[in-house]
Design an enzyme around this catalytic site. Structure first.
Site, PDB file in Angstrom:
ATOM      1  N   GLY A  36       0.840  -1.208   0.000  1.00 23.98           N
ATOM      2  CA  GLY A  36       0.000   0.000   0.000  1.00 23.98           C
ATOM      3  C   GLY A  36       0.867   1.247   0.000  1.00 23.98           C
ATOM      4  CG  HIS A  37       3.292   2.205   3.377  1.00 22.13           C
ATOM      5  ND1 HIS A  37       3.286   1.072   4.143  1.00 22.13           N
ATOM      6  CD2 HIS A  37       2.718   3.179   4.136  1.00 22.13           C
ATOM      7  CE1 HIS A  37       2.742   1.331   5.321  1.00 22.13           C
ATOM      8  NE2 HIS A  37       2.382   2.598   5.341  1.00 22.13           N
ATOM      9  N   GLY A 147      -3.056   7.450   1.765  1.00 20.86           N
ATOM     10  CA  GLY A 147      -3.898   6.336   1.326  1.00 20.86           C
ATOM     11  C   GLY A 147      -5.311   6.458   1.868  1.00 20.86           C
ATOM     12  CE  LYS A 149      -5.190   0.526   6.386  1.00 22.40           C
ATOM     13  NZ  LYS A 149      -5.713   0.805   7.759  1.00 22.40           N
ATOM     14  CD  GLN A 153      -3.786   9.735   8.499  1.00 18.18           C
ATOM     15  OE1 GLN A 153      -3.458   9.511   9.638  1.00 18.18           O
ATOM     16  NE2 GLN A 153      -3.206   9.145   7.465  1.00 18.18           N
ATOM     17  NE  ARG A 189      -3.416   0.097  13.581  1.00 19.18           N
ATOM     18  CZ  ARG A 189      -3.052   0.605  14.743  1.00 19.18           C
ATOM     19  NH1 ARG A 189      -2.848  -0.185  15.757  1.00 19.18           N
ATOM     20  NH2 ARG A 189      -2.902   1.914  14.887  1.00 19.18           N
TER      21      ARG A 189
HETATM   22  O1  PAF Z   1      -1.195   7.247   8.131  1.00 23.30           O
HETATM   23  C1  PAF Z   1      -0.145   7.210   8.793  1.00 23.30           C
HETATM   24  O2  PAF Z   1       0.688   6.315   8.623  1.00 23.30           O
HETATM   25  C2  PAF Z   1       0.129   8.290   9.828  1.00 23.30           C
HETATM   26  O3  PAF Z   1      -1.039   8.680  10.451  1.00 23.30           O
HETATM   27  C3  PAF Z   1       0.892   9.504   9.260  1.00 23.30           C
HETATM   28  C4  PAF Z   1       0.082  10.222   8.211  1.00 23.30           C
HETATM   29  C5  PAF Z   1       2.209   9.045   8.672  1.00 23.30           C
HETATM   30  C6  PAF Z   1       1.181  10.488  10.391  1.00 23.30           C
HETATM   31  O4  PAF Z   1       1.929   9.911  11.397  1.00 23.30           O
END
Ligand code: PAF
Length: 281
Positions: A36-37, A147, A149, A153, A189
């Site tokens: 995903g990253h 992302g 997901k 956020q 996770r």
């Molecule tokens: O989505 C994440 O992995 C975190 O919330 C982020 C955006 C890197 C901030 O720590």
């Protein structure tokens, strides 16, 4: 690939690149990187000259100490994966570098940050805003990739940038969820799931896909919500924390019987692992 642990030399390097008219794409992460990253890194590579990835497990966004301690960390594997995927610069600061003194800023973003994750993880989004505002000010990217997901956020980060970083000139780019071939949304996770829990986790995405079909064929909000609750309850490993059908932009409940321009967001405990997922209707 260059690795920076400190802010000042990173900023110097980026300002040199900017003076050469290079555009900068930025992918903030907490490490434990997965496909995903990497899909965000690939997008950043495609749309910018230089890709910067940050790896920082941000303590201020964890409202649960055990969750912070348990968060998976494997920086060497992360660096190797980023190198293989043509990342140019990694920023991997220490907690002291990012927070030389406690960050006492309070971000007041109203309802978008108060529902769902905001309600169940008090303080979480304030911590996300603290670290993301710092990272965006350090990197000053042309594009920052997040992302979907973590659907809420993105809405919160966009609201934070609008309200608290009016001079930020970059764009917050929202990227589709990356799933395993069987549908499970990729998440750092997921490594906590044992094989039986991994099987159970599949029911989350399956339920969302089926819920979308129901919505497409005219089900009401109540019918969709009941269907999701009943489906998740059939697996003894799963415990639903919440399911919300919300406006896809404001994340507020939708007026009327039928979901329109909506997103279904769900959070489920699979054993002790908290998994989130969502689907746009
Ligand atoms: O989505 C994440 O992995 C975190 O919330 C982020 C955006 C890197 C901030 O720590």
């Amino acid at each position: 690939m260059e690795i920076f642990k400190e802010i000042a030399p990173l900023r110097q390097r980026l300002s040199k690149l900017r003076s050469q008219d290079k555009t900068i794409g930025f992918v903030p992460t907490m490490g434990a990187l997965h496909a995903g990253h990497i899909s965000l890194v690939e997008r950043a590579n495609k749309e910018n000259d230089i890709t910067v990835v940050s790896i920082f497990v941000n303590p201020t966004q964890f409202n649960n100490k055990e969750d912070l301690e348990k968060y998976p960390r494997d920086p060497d594997a992360d660096f190797a994966l980023l190198e293989k995927n043509s990342c140019d610069i990694v920023f991997a600061p220490s907690v002291e570098e990012m927070y030389p003194e406690p960050d006492t800023r309070v971000f007041s973003l109203g309802s978008v940050a108060e529902v769902m994750e905001g309600k169940y993880r008090p303080g979480h989004f304030n911590g996300v805003c603290q670290v993301v505002s710092k990272l965006l000010s350090i990197v000053e990217p042309d594009h920052a990739y997040f992302g979907q997901k973590d659907y809420q956020q993105i809405a919160v980060v966009k609201a934070m940038v609008r309200k608290y970083m009016p001079n930020f000139e970059g764009e917050i780019v929202s990227c589709p969820i990356k799933r395993e071939s069987d549908g499970l949304a990729l998440s750092s996770r997921n490594v906590h799931l044992n094989p039986e829990q991994r099987k159970s986790a599949l029911l989350i995405s399956k339920t969302l896909f089926a819920a979308k079909e129901k919505a497409d064929s005219g089900a009401t909000q109540k019918q969709i919500r009941d269907f999701i609750k009943q489906n998740i309850a059939t697996d003894a490993n799963l415990c639903l924390e919440y399911v919300e059908i919300a406006d896809k932009d404001t994340l507020q409940p939708i007026a009327g019987e039928y979901p329109k321009n909506a997103v279904i967001c769900i959070t489920v405990y699979d054993g002790k692992t908290r998994l989130i997922d969502n689907i746009l209707l």
